[in-house]
Design an enzyme around this catalytic site. Structure first.
Site: not given
Length: 259
Positions: A3-4, A67, A145, A178, A180
């Site tokens: 993932d990023s 992702c 994050e 997403c 996240h």
């Protein structure tokens, strides 16, 4: 797993729940985080280069592109270059359409994911009878994050970001498009109080089990600790290590790849 940022951990926790003895090598591209606004050719080359570099030292049984932005862009390229299963993550539009009573759903994702042709095709194939409000918000990736590392969240900013959804009372189902966003599912639910949140985590974990020919009847062994790899040095490494330790990961090394 790739993932990023740390969003892919929401997928990993589902996989780990089904097969705790699997070893995870988790690579995240913090040098180019976030991916939501990267041009597609740059994104494709970057992800492919990073994964091929890691596979030089890791004998993986499968790759999970955890992702949505990358999966809707680069899956086919990667599958042409490796001979192990590659599992992607795509927005859960199909189950959301099936669950919706009002037939008005929202896709909450990155700007790249909401505009991908792949996403258009998912909508056409699985939600032709639904109206889909698409909301691409890169800032929510950063909030997620920060929330993982600190436990703190700017609730006013979150409410403002979600206004295009909260102001439409007939939306009854929201796709967290997403990886996240499940990290902040509870805060999102506190803003969008009358909707159902849907994500792809468990479905992806089941697909991983199928690709690895793992049966639900197999005995579960002790949990195995995994390793994470970054693409640049972390400024808050101690806090990060504490956060990801709860997912069963420890530090590996920094993969240096020219930007």
């Amino acid at each position: 797993m790739f993932d990023s940022g740390v969003g892919g951990l929401t997928i990993w926790q589902h996989i780990r729940a089904l097969a705790p003895d699997l070893e995870c090598h988790y690579l995240f591209d913090n040098a180019l985080f976030p991916y939501g606004e990267l041009p597609q050719p740059i994104l494709n080359q970057r992800v492919l280069s990073l994964l091929l570099k890691l596979l030089e030292t890791v004998a993986a049984d499968a790759i999970v592109i955890a992702c949505n932005t990358a999966s809707t862009s680069v899956l086919n390229d990667i599958r042409l270059h490796v001979d192990i299963p590659v599992i992607g993550v795509v927005p859960a539009i199909k189950p959301a359409a099936a669950l919706s009573q009002t037939k008005h759903i929202a896709l909450l994702a990155t700007p790249a994911t909401v505009t991908r042709q792949y996403t258009d095709q998912l909508a056409a194939d699985f939600a032709p009878d639904c109206r889909i409000t698409r909301l691409g918000v890169s800032e929510l990736v950063h909030l997620a994050e920060h929330y993982l590392l600190t436990g703190r969240l700017d609730e006013q900013t979150l409410a403002q970001l979600l206004k295009p959804i909260s102001e439409q009372p007939d939306i009854d189902t929201v796709v967290l498009g997403c990886t996240h966003f499940p990290l902040v599912a509870s805060p999102i639910a506190s803003v969008l109080t009358s909707v159902r949140l849907v994500d792809s985590g468990y479905a992806v974990a089941q697909q991983v089990m199928r690709k690895l020919a793992r049966s639900a009847d197999e005995p579960l062994f002790e949990r195995v600790e995994g390793v994470y790899y970054a693409t640049k040095t972390l400024p808050n490494e101690e806090d990060f290590n504490q956060a990801v330790a709860t997912f069963g990961l420890k530090k590996g090394r920094v993969l240096n790849l020219p930007l």
